[in-house]
Design a protein around this motif. Structure first.
Motif, PDB file in Angstrom:
ATOM      1  N   GLY A  53       0.275   2.085  -3.895  1.00 50.24           N
ATOM      2  CA  GLY A  53      -0.400   3.304  -3.471  1.00 50.24           C
ATOM      3  C   GLY A  53      -0.737   3.297  -1.993  1.00 50.24           C
ATOM      4  O   GLY A  53      -0.575   4.314  -1.297  1.00 50.24           O
ATOM      5  N   ALA A  54      -1.190   2.143  -1.489  1.00 49.62           N
ATOM      6  CA  ALA A  54      -1.558   2.040  -0.070  1.00 49.62           C
ATOM      7  C   ALA A  54      -0.340   2.240   0.829  1.00 49.62           C
ATOM      8  O   ALA A  54      -0.415   2.925   1.856  1.00 49.62           O
ATOM      9  N   GLU A  55       0.790   1.646   0.445  1.00 47.46           N
ATOM     10  CA  GLU A  55       1.999   1.779   1.271  1.00 47.46           C
ATOM     11  C   GLU A  55       2.520   3.211   1.257  1.00 47.46           C
ATOM     12  O   GLU A  55       2.951   3.737   2.291  1.00 47.46           O
ATOM     13  N   LEU A  56       2.497   3.848   0.097  1.00 46.29           N
ATOM     14  CA  LEU A  56       2.942   5.240   0.033  1.00 46.29           C
ATOM     15  C   LEU A  56       2.027   6.138   0.869  1.00 46.29           C
ATOM     16  O   LEU A  56       2.498   7.047   1.572  1.00 46.29           O
ATOM     17  N   THR A  57       0.730   5.875   0.808  1.00 42.80           N
ATOM     18  CA  THR A  57      -0.232   6.661   1.588  1.00 42.80           C
ATOM     19  C   THR A  57      -0.006   6.477   3.081  1.00 42.80           C
ATOM     20  O   THR A  57      -0.059   7.443   3.869  1.00 42.80           O
ATOM     21  N   GLN A  58       0.250   5.239   3.512  1.00 40.52           N
ATOM     22  CA  GLN A  58       0.516   4.972   4.929  1.00 40.52           C
ATOM     23  C   GLN A  58       1.771   5.687   5.409  1.00 40.52           C
ATOM     24  O   GLN A  58       1.804   6.252   6.507  1.00 40.52           O
TER      25      GLN A  58
ATOM     26  N   ASN B  22      -2.589   7.257  -5.111  1.00 40.98           N
ATOM     27  CA  ASN B  22      -3.896   6.663  -5.394  1.00 40.98           C
ATOM     28  C   ASN B  22      -3.880   5.679  -6.558  1.00 40.98           C
ATOM     29  O   ASN B  22      -4.928   5.339  -7.101  1.00 40.98           O
ATOM     30  N   THR B  23      -2.697   5.227  -6.922  1.00 45.50           N
ATOM     31  CA  THR B  23      -2.595   4.340  -8.075  1.00 45.50           C
ATOM     32  C   THR B  23      -3.246   2.980  -7.823  1.00 45.50           C
ATOM     33  O   THR B  23      -3.249   2.483  -6.695  1.00 45.50           O
ATOM     34  N   ARG B  24      -3.786   2.412  -8.869  1.00 44.40           N
ATOM     35  CA  ARG B  24      -4.321   1.047  -8.845  1.00 44.40           C
ATOM     36  C   ARG B  24      -4.591   0.636 -10.283  1.00 44.40           C
ATOM     37  O   ARG B  24      -4.536   1.461 -11.206  1.00 44.40           O
ATOM     38  N   GLN B  25      -4.892  -0.633 -10.490  1.00 45.63           N
ATOM     39  CA  GLN B  25      -5.185  -1.111 -11.833  1.00 45.63           C
ATOM     40  C   GLN B  25      -6.368  -0.342 -12.411  1.00 45.63           C
ATOM     41  O   GLN B  25      -7.354  -0.060 -11.735  1.00 45.63           O
ATOM     42  N   GLY B  26      -6.250  -0.004 -13.703  1.00 45.81           N
ATOM     43  CA  GLY B  26      -7.284   0.763 -14.351  1.00 45.81           C
ATOM     44  C   GLY B  26      -7.009   2.245 -14.378  1.00 45.81           C
ATOM     45  O   GLY B  26      -7.697   3.005 -15.067  1.00 45.81           O
ATOM     46  N   ARG B  27      -5.985   2.680 -13.609  1.00 49.00           N
ATOM     47  CA  ARG B  27      -5.564   4.074 -13.628  1.00 49.00           C
ATOM     48  C   ARG B  27      -4.146   4.157 -14.183  1.00 49.00           C
ATOM     49  O   ARG B  27      -3.391   3.180 -14.101  1.00 49.00           O
ATOM     50  N   PRO B  28      -3.760   5.307 -14.716  1.00 47.05           N
ATOM     51  CA  PRO B  28      -2.388   5.445 -15.227  1.00 47.05           C
ATOM     52  C   PRO B  28      -1.371   5.215 -14.110  1.00 47.05           C
ATOM     53  O   PRO B  28      -1.524   5.741 -13.001  1.00 47.05           O
TER      54      PRO B  28
END
Length: 307
Positions: free
Chosen positions: A11-16, A44-50
């Motif tokens: 998610g962080a790389e896609l956001t950057q 915004n993906t991360r563990q705990g989210r789909p």
């Protein structure tokens, strides 16, 4: 030591990459032809989210110009984390870990335990091994021996197939397989045990003869595999991706029929003329415009399914 969060890295790389383009999430969604919700989920993906879908991440990577293979690996590792925890090390022979989720994470007959030896999970591992292999130009004659499964991808500009045309080769246009032959030789001049090479050579020639397709626009992934796993792996691949040439436009893998069996042209030959033997057959019951409309409807439904 905190567990590495592969989905958060993704998610962080896609956001950057989105920020580097100066686009909003809505602008990126429009360019990807995906809903804002699905794109936002990936950013915004991360563990705990789909986890986002593989298709959505693949398209975002292509639009942003990212390292598709590496980012899809992060996605698969993140999905694996959600189901099984951290992936283990590679085997001593360098064989690939299969990090996608199983077809049935909690089989009830095993009290919620994942059984890697269930037939479908073994077949899934064959599917994943094929999808993890590099896609090569179909024009390149494979050096592999043996029989197995393969998937053909389109990367060109033919308008009808634009929804599945992508450099990352994420959505196959056709999935096929070969089985061991009892004959020692065949018309291609290749010995028995060369089923994949022979079949892909036949497909090369079919496309080369086609009036409205170019061989340079096709890539292929192939995998020699034990015969007992072939039918199940093909069934899963076709079920997951619904390739156009397996579902709506049948006939790509047809051979020249005997004179006694000459009838109507296949849907594939009606839309993609070029095979000499098909030119002498009666027209297909469905015309070109009807076939084109059916393909558009099929690809539109498939696109909606992945949003």
């Amino acid at each position: 030591m905190a567990e590495q969060d592969y989905l958060a890295e993704l998610g962080a790389e896609l956001t950057q990459m989105r920020a580097a383009k100066g686009w909003t999430t809505q602008q990126l969604a429009i360019r990807c032809r995906r809903s804002r919700t699905s794109v936002s989920q990936a950013l915004n993906t991360r563990q705990g989210r789909p986890a986002p879908s593989l298709d959505t991440v693949s398209i975002i990577c292509e639009v942003l110009g990212g390292d598709t293979r590496r980012l899809l690996t992060l996605l698969r590792q993140g999905r694996s984390q959600q189901n099984f925890g951290q992936p283990g090390p590679l085997a001593s022979d360098g064989s690939r870990q299969f990090t996608r989720e199983p077809s049935e994470p909690s089989p009830p007959e095993l009290g919620g335990l994942y059984n890697p030896l269930r037939r479908e999970n073994l077949e899934r591992s064959v599917q994943w091994a094929l999808e993890a292999s590099p896609a090569i130009p179909l024009a390149r004659q494979p050096l592999t021996k043996g029989d197995g499964i393969y998937a053909i991808y389109y990367t060109g500009s033919y308008e009808l197939y634009q929804p599945v045309s992508a450099p990352g080769c994420s959505m196959p246009l056709f999935v096929g397989s070969t089985r061991p032959s009892v004959s020692r030789q065949n018309s291609s001049g290749l010995p028995a045990g060369s089923g994949l090479r022979r079949r892909l050579l036949q497909h090369q020639r079919t496309i080369e003869r086609c009036d409205n397709l170019r061989l340079v626009d096709f890539h292929v992934r192939y995998l020699p595999v034990e015969e007992m796993f072939v039918p199940g792996a093909v069934r899963l691949l076709v079920g997951d991706h619904q390739p156009v040439w397996n579902t709506v436009l049948e006939g790509f893998d047809f051979h020249e029929p005997g004179k006694a069996r000459m009838a109507r042209r296949s849907p594939w030959d009606e839309l993609h003329p070029g095979r000499p033997w098909a030119a002498h057959m009666a027209p297909n019951g469905k015309g070109v415009q009807e076939l084109r409309a059916a393909i558009r409807r099929h690809l539109a439904r498939d696109s909606d399914k992945h949003r």
